[in-house]
Design an enzyme around this catalytic site. Structure first.
Site, PDB file in Angstrom:
ATOM      1  N   VAL A 127       0.712  -1.258  -0.059  1.00 51.49           N
ATOM      2  CA  VAL A 127      -0.080   0.010  -0.048  1.00 51.49           C
ATOM      3  C   VAL A 127       0.777   1.308  -0.053  1.00 51.49           C
ATOM      4  O   VAL A 127       0.507   2.267  -0.796  1.00 51.49           O
ATOM      5  CB  VAL A 127      -0.954   0.115   1.250  1.00 51.49           C
ATOM      6  CG1 VAL A 127      -1.775   1.240   1.200  1.00 51.49           C
ATOM      7  CG2 VAL A 127      -1.859  -1.059   1.077  1.00 51.49           C
ATOM      8  N   CYS A 128       1.881   1.210   0.710  1.00 51.51           N
ATOM      9  CA  CYS A 128       2.650   2.385   0.944  1.00 51.51           C
ATOM     10  C   CYS A 128       3.303   2.803  -0.494  1.00 51.51           C
ATOM     11  O   CYS A 128       3.605   3.866  -0.826  1.00 51.51           O
ATOM     12  CB  CYS A 128       4.028   2.210   1.821  1.00 51.51           C
ATOM     13  SG  CYS A 128       3.455   1.674   3.515  1.00 51.51           S
ATOM     14  N   THR A 129       3.750   1.637  -1.292  1.00 56.95           N
ATOM     15  CA  THR A 129       4.531   1.963  -2.531  1.00 56.95           C
ATOM     16  C   THR A 129       3.394   2.662  -3.299  1.00 56.95           C
ATOM     17  O   THR A 129       3.793   3.537  -4.068  1.00 56.95           O
ATOM     18  CB  THR A 129       5.000   0.402  -3.041  1.00 56.95           C
ATOM     19  OG1 THR A 129       5.708  -0.144  -2.045  1.00 56.95           O
ATOM     20  CG2 THR A 129       5.571   0.667  -4.561  1.00 56.95           C
ATOM     21  N   LEU A 134       2.923   6.417  -2.127  1.00 57.68           N
ATOM     22  CA  LEU A 134       4.032   7.365  -2.374  1.00 57.68           C
ATOM     23  C   LEU A 134       4.017   7.812  -3.895  1.00 57.68           C
ATOM     24  O   LEU A 134       4.629   9.064  -4.049  1.00 57.68           O
ATOM     25  CB  LEU A 134       5.467   6.779  -1.768  1.00 57.68           C
ATOM     26  CG  LEU A 134       5.618   7.023  -0.174  1.00 57.68           C
ATOM     27  CD1 LEU A 134       5.872   5.747   0.474  1.00 57.68           C
ATOM     28  CD2 LEU A 134       6.897   8.017  -0.085  1.00 57.68           C
TER      29      LEU A 134
END
Ligand code: BEZ
Length: 219
Positions: free
Chosen positions: A45-47, A50
């Site tokens: 999810v973070c990828t 960002l």
């Protein structure tokens, strides 16, 4: 335990980032800033988040808003991860700095700890916290999401617009407001003051109470 919240001044901490050392007050002063944390590098999810932040950087730049990310892993890891982020969201460039916080001190000071989420070493991981900080270094708005829910960058742009309008005019933005929609006049403004403040005019909604508090205008 209460943590950093709306109206609080952000702490003046030092941090290592992908673009060198920063002092938070110096970085954030005289502009709006979005501080946003991520549970960890090389996580799915973070990828996506960002990359989306990088894609929306122009929107924030046009509104005079700086971006500053945070993930606890070290700078070398961040720099490797940025290659994945840019590959996943083609055309995006991660041009904003990302802080590291190997000792998990910054996430405590910024109220970004997720008590239920641990990294592979058993340390507390950050939540998906996002603080919008005003030029006066005070928190104006915060989102607090768990690791399993990615944020919607259209919503971030929408609330930035609302905050910036409300800082210029005595207005507020109603439910589901979008940029370009009418705003409402703040209750502390009398009708007489509203006539002077909003020469473009305003419309008062007729309500059963007969109280003329729901007044729409365009700013
Ligand atoms: C993610 O960024 O995909 C993630 C991180 C921690 C827990 C769950 C999802």
């Amino acid at each position: 335990m209460p943590g950093l919240t709306i109206g609080d001044t952000i702490p003046d901490l030092e941090a290592e980032t992908t673009q060198g050392k920063i002092k938070l007050h110096q970085f954030c002063s005289d502009s709006w800033t979005i501080l946003f944390s991520h549970p960890g590098d090389f996580t799915p999810v973070c990828t996506t988040e960002l990359g989306k932040m990088a894609e929306y950087a122009k929107e924030f730049n046009e509104r005079g808003v700086k971006l500053l990310g945070l993930s606890c892993d070290d700078i070398q890891s961040h720099n490797e991860w940025i290659k994945d982020i840019e590959a996943f969201t083609p055309g995006c460039k991660v041009s904003y700095p990302i802080m590291s916080d190997p000792r998990r001190e910054i996430i405590k000071k910024l109220n970004m700890v997720d008590p239920d989420e641990k990294d592979s070493s058993g340390n507390n991981a950050p939540s998906r916290a996002l603080h919008i900080v005003g030029p006066d270094l005070k928190v104006k708005l915060s989102f607090l999401y768990p690791a399993t829910t990615g944020r919607n960058m259209d919503e971030v742009v929408r609330v930035v617009e609302s905050l910036q309008k409300a800082s210029k005019f005595k207005i507020a933005t109603p439910a589901n407001w979008k940029p370009g929609d009418p705003s409402v006049i703040q209750p502390s403004v009398t009708d007489q003051q509203a006539k002077d403040m909003f020469p473009q005019g305003f419309q008062t909604k007729d309500l059963p109470s007969g109280k003329n508090y729901l007044r729409f205008t365009k700013v």
